[in-house]
Design an enzyme around this catalytic site. Sequence first.
Site, PDB file in Angstrom:
ATOM      1  N   THR A  41     -79.078 107.945  -8.579  1.00  0.00           N
ATOM      2  CA  THR A  41     -78.507 107.204  -7.411  1.00  0.00           C
ATOM      3  C   THR A  41     -78.167 107.724  -6.348  1.00  0.00           C
ATOM      4  OG1 THR A  41     -77.351 105.817  -9.594  1.00  0.00           O
ATOM      5  CG2 THR A  41     -76.369 105.541  -7.156  1.00  0.00           C
ATOM      6  N   CYS A  42     -77.675 108.856  -6.264  1.00  0.00           N
ATOM      7  CA  CYS A  42     -77.063 109.331  -4.942  1.00  0.00           C
ATOM      8  C   CYS A  42     -78.265 109.609  -3.762  1.00  0.00           C
ATOM      9  CB  CYS A  42     -76.317 110.877  -5.155  1.00  0.00           C
ATOM     10  SG  CYS A  42     -75.827 111.763  -3.512  1.00  0.00           S
ATOM     11  N   CYS A  47     -75.691 107.803  -2.008  1.00  0.00           N
ATOM     12  CA  CYS A  47     -75.157 108.728  -0.977  1.00  0.00           C
ATOM     13  C   CYS A  47     -75.883 108.914   0.343  1.00  0.00           C
ATOM     14  CB  CYS A  47     -74.701 109.964  -1.544  1.00  0.00           C
ATOM     15  SG  CYS A  47     -74.187 110.150  -3.122  1.00  0.00           S
ATOM     16  N   LYS A  50     -77.294 105.561   2.211  1.00  0.00           N
ATOM     17  CA  LYS A  50     -76.167 104.963   2.839  1.00  0.00           C
ATOM     18  C   LYS A  50     -75.758 105.672   4.231  1.00  0.00           C
ATOM     19  CE  LYS A  50     -72.487 106.220   1.218  1.00  0.00           C
ATOM     20  NZ  LYS A  50     -71.281 106.565   0.138  1.00  0.00           N
ATOM     21  N   LYS A  51     -75.282 106.960   4.080  1.00  0.00           N
ATOM     22  CA  LYS A  51     -74.960 107.752   5.141  1.00  0.00           C
ATOM     23  C   LYS A  51     -75.950 107.828   6.138  1.00  0.00           C
ATOM     24  CE  LYS A  51     -72.022 110.707   6.795  1.00  0.00           C
ATOM     25  NZ  LYS A  51     -71.572 112.083   6.072  1.00  0.00           N
ATOM     26  N   GLY A 174     -64.114  94.866  -2.682  1.00  0.00           N
ATOM     27  CA  GLY A 174     -63.038  95.699  -1.711  1.00  0.00           C
ATOM     28  C   GLY A 174     -63.095  96.994  -2.084  1.00  0.00           C
ATOM     29  N   TYR A 176     -65.154 101.107  -2.390  1.00  0.00           N
ATOM     30  CA  TYR A 176     -65.701 101.756  -1.407  1.00  0.00           C
ATOM     31  C   TYR A 176     -67.020 101.364  -1.198  1.00  0.00           C
ATOM     32  CZ  TYR A 176     -68.432 104.741  -4.547  1.00  0.00           C
ATOM     33  OH  TYR A 176     -69.123 105.446  -5.754  1.00  0.00           O
ATOM     34  N   GLU A 180     -68.006 100.387   2.647  1.00  0.00           N
ATOM     35  CA  GLU A 180     -68.878 100.683   3.191  1.00  0.00           C
ATOM     36  C   GLU A 180     -70.088 100.020   4.085  1.00  0.00           C
ATOM     37  OE1 GLU A 180     -68.601 105.393   1.271  1.00  0.00           O
ATOM     38  OE2 GLU A 180     -69.856 103.648   0.455  1.00  0.00           O
ATOM     39  N   GLY A 264     -68.524  97.101  -8.193  1.00  0.00           N
ATOM     40  CA  GLY A 264     -68.412  98.357  -9.456  1.00  0.00           C
ATOM     41  C   GLY A 264     -69.652  98.446  -9.931  1.00  0.00           C
ATOM     42  N   HIS A 439     -57.865 124.416  19.493  1.00  0.00           N
ATOM     43  CA  HIS A 439     -57.305 123.358  20.564  1.00  0.00           C
ATOM     44  C   HIS A 439     -58.125 123.103  21.563  1.00  0.00           C
ATOM     45  CE1 HIS A 439     -54.786 120.605  22.951  1.00  0.00           C
ATOM     46  NE2 HIS A 439     -54.959 121.616  23.768  1.00  0.00           N
ATOM     47  N   GLU A 444     -56.577 119.917  14.491  1.00  0.00           N
ATOM     48  CA  GLU A 444     -55.441 120.869  14.444  1.00  0.00           C
ATOM     49  C   GLU A 444     -54.232 120.286  13.965  1.00  0.00           C
ATOM     50  OE1 GLU A 444     -53.913 121.799  18.855  1.00  0.00           O
ATOM     51  OE2 GLU A 444     -55.812 120.455  19.116  1.00  0.00           O
TER      52      GLU A 444
END
Length: 450
Positions: A41-42, A47, A50-51, A174, A176, A180, A264, A439, A444
């Site tokens: 699946t990933c 993943c 999708k990304k 609703g 993830y 997404e 799901g 910084h 930070e």
Amino acid sequence: MAYDFDLFVIGGGSGGIAAARRATEYGATVGIAEAGRLGGTCVNRGCVPKKLMVYASRFPESFEAATGYGWSAVDSTLDWSTLIKVVNDEVTRLNGIYQRMLDKAGVQLFRAYARFVDDHTLMVGEQKVTADKILVAVGGQPIKPDIPGIDHAITSDDVFHLPQQPQHLVVLGGGYIGCEFASVFHRLGSQVTQVIRADKILRGFDDELREQVQGDLIQQGVRLLTESKILSITKTEAGVDVCVRTQAGEEHVLADAVNLAATGRRPNLENLGLENTAVKVNQGAIATDAHSCTAADNIFAIGDCTDRINLTPVAIKEGRIFADAYFGGKPGTMNYTNVPSAVFTTPELGTVGLTEAEAIAQYGADDITVYRTRFRPMVYTLPDMPVKTLMKLVVQTSTDKVLGAHMVGDDAAEIIQGVAIAVKMGATKADFDATVAIHPTSAEEFVTLR
């Protein structure tokens, strides 16, 4: 009894491949069955593609921000066919890498479905195969709810093969996955209506993070129908008519033939023949002990077909621990505490450890101190864009131990991945405070919270 293989793995996803390769390192003879594309699946439907689409969806905001730094305005449009092609080309490239990894490890790949005949025997396509140990790593599949006309809805598996970009997408769910894709498609230029039963998205995550992401998605233009339910989906000449019961009454939403059911996933156990074994199934998932062993002492299961945490890195680690224990003589169990995760909406959500509510329930409100900050990242000051970041640490007052770290904002997943090491090691708030900040950065803030 002599078996064809020391180990046979059912499922060529990330977890199954990780276990197979690791077992061969200890000299085991290993076979693996995968009828579809390698990577599970990933790599193929989750993943990775999708990304890549998330990245694509964020360029318009970058174009807008650039004008605040003196760059001329960009008039750019999305070529959907190019996006889909390059995303799927990358998936194909990764499939080839998995194939080469199996070949190099000496794992015998069977391009067929496997079905149990008994505890040690499988029918792999038309071939009978025996194995001393069998690992089930078949993953999960999307759930389509029982709604009239649901056959007109696509699932998250189908998104990456749409021939045309939807002009109006209705997202059901609703969680993830739903959030997404609602975020991605809206930012790619589609009109998005998201329908959820609850009053907030992302159940199970920290409440403040849920509120932040939900508010940002609404502000960006996603139409969110909360405490609502899809009653039916009807195909019409004009598109797909989605009948929704909302708080205000019944409403019809017309989409252009695309609806995304993101309600799901469930373990992919159909036609696996588990009834021919001693393996037990509990609430639709394979029941295992802490060592990934099922009720049959030679059959094991990892990943999304079990009832544990359904994340690719978890399945990979489970697979390697299994191989180390049973073929490498290195006993171990998976530790499921403080597993970091992310939601790749825009803004992005990253989290590790206990939510504020979980910490209070476990230790009591009097023993919990929460440190939080909201601010506009520096990159958005010159273009004067209303983008906010939220960070919070949940700390046990009596021990000063950081129980949870949570963030909504740019690069949240990247930042939380580093913070997760500290949380996993049991760092205290004093340890965070003693760490010198880099910084100027957003990260930070985690070491300067007061």
